[in-house]
Design an enzyme around this catalytic site. Sequence first.
Site, PDB file in Angstrom:
ATOM      1  N   CYS A 139     -46.861 -29.120 -38.274  1.00 47.01           N
ATOM      2  CA  CYS A 139     -45.996 -28.007 -37.864  1.00 47.01           C
ATOM      3  C   CYS A 139     -45.722 -27.068 -39.023  1.00 47.01           C
ATOM      4  O   CYS A 139     -45.288 -25.947 -38.828  1.00 47.01           O
ATOM      5  CB  CYS A 139     -44.700 -28.554 -37.298  1.00 47.01           C
ATOM      6  SG  CYS A 139     -45.024 -29.789 -36.046  1.00 47.01           S
TER       7      CYS A 139
HETATM    8  N1  PMP Z   1     -40.333 -34.126 -33.934  1.00 46.08           N
HETATM    9  C1  PMP Z   1     -41.296 -34.790 -34.605  1.00 46.08           C
HETATM   10  C2  PMP Z   1     -40.921 -35.986 -35.425  1.00 46.08           C
HETATM   11  C3  PMP Z   1     -42.633 -34.358 -34.527  1.00 46.08           C
HETATM   12  O1  PMP Z   1     -43.583 -35.024 -35.211  1.00 46.08           O
HETATM   13  C4  PMP Z   1     -42.949 -33.232 -33.730  1.00 46.08           C
HETATM   14  C5  PMP Z   1     -44.367 -32.740 -33.654  1.00 46.08           C
HETATM   15  N2  PMP Z   1     -45.264 -33.673 -33.114  1.00 46.08           N
HETATM   16  C6  PMP Z   1     -41.903 -32.580 -33.053  1.00 46.08           C
HETATM   17  C7  PMP Z   1     -40.621 -33.049 -33.178  1.00 46.08           C
HETATM   18  C8  PMP Z   1     -42.170 -31.359 -32.212  1.00 46.08           C
HETATM   19  O2  PMP Z   1     -42.958 -31.664 -31.121  1.00 46.08           O
HETATM   20  P1  PMP Z   1     -43.474 -30.504 -30.117  1.00 46.08           P
HETATM   21  O3  PMP Z   1     -44.190 -29.524 -31.006  1.00 46.08           O
HETATM   22  O4  PMP Z   1     -44.349 -31.230 -29.187  1.00 46.08           O
HETATM   23  O5  PMP Z   1     -42.308 -29.903 -29.467  1.00 46.08           O
END
Ligand code: PMP
Length: 390
Positions: free
Chosen positions: A326
């Site tokens: 991210c």
């Molecule tokens: N929390 C954690 C610990 C993550 O690793 C992630 C990304 N896989 C997220 C939140 C956000 O997930 P998403 O992008 O699917 O909303």
Amino acid sequence: MSIRVYMDHGAGRSVDPRVLEAMKPYYTERFGNPASFHSEGFKTLEALNAARGSVAQLINADPSDIVFTSGATEANNLALLGAALRNRKKGSKVMRSAVEHISVINICKELFRDGFEVVECPVDETGVLDLAELERLVDDDTVLVTVMVANGEIGTLQPVRDAAELAHGHSALFHTDATAAAGQVPLDVKELGIDLMTLSSNDIYGPKGVGALYIRKGVRVKPHMIGGGQENGIRSGSENVPGIVGMGEAARLARQEMEAESKRLTALRDRLIEGVLAAIPESYLNGHPTERLPNNANIRFSYIEGEALILSLDDLGIQLSSGSACAAKTLEPSHTLLACGLKHEEAHGSLVFTLGKNNNLDQVEYVIRELPGVVERLRAMSPLTPEELR
Ligand code: PMP
């Protein structure tokens, strides 16, 4: 045949073919709205409730305490903004660990802009929360404490039960982001004392764009999506039925297969760590040596950049990350590694291997064979490399 060794399961996973099969009818045949008062609607509602039951079982929750969302980010928003704003009379302090996911960190920044004091609790050099410090920081003015079950980047597992107890000692709510841990380690919201838990579908081989928030009965959160009152009025909007059915099936399979798969992944992980550290001088494991996710190895190589490593490995068919996916495009050093006490240049030279169903021992051995040459080549080009390593 071209080699494809995908070791970036923390960033994205395939959908299990059995999950996809379970979802298909809800696109083409069973397309009724679960809110409708006719047999098509009832069938869809039944599927929705079955999925809610499966997700609840994965974490030993009551099905009525599960709210489906569009993913972990939305669940984190609903949990943190929702609980802090709804309970703001209780106090003005929100506490988070220093190694939370970027979504949690940015939501806490939003709370700060909204008048809350945000307190960061430090971790030790292996990424484990400093419980003594949490005990010192949490007080009666604390509304909410958030500590993830496991950090997906360094793999370190957190003492969430103890952290929840400390929060509850001051009547604060306790939220945990279990995105990276679910499906890999057993989770029991009752035994751990969790008030709010974030889950993601894709991280258990379900479809992307689906997630869930566990909200313990009696915990009040301010809804952020206002509309027709779906999901008990907590998250309005017609449910993504195929996606939710997929998450339900993924949760059912995860519960059944977790023990064997985690054992398999732990063996692959340990061989990978041991093989890489033995083959490459000045390589170090980041995170906790044993209290870590079965699928995670995060290894630091002195004198080189993670991004250069990733591009070179991609040419060899090996895909992985240099930090949290991210934050991959920011080129900032990982806040998680900095929180563990690494210097900027150290934090830049790390690789995150997140293993999964697609990996086997041959692939691990391939990485162990190929990586030393790549590191050696990049070190030869780096002005930082000492003579003896060139
Ligand atoms: N929390 C954690 C610990 C993550 O690793 C992630 C990304 N896989 C997220 C939140 C956000 O997930 P998403 O992008 O699917 O909303």
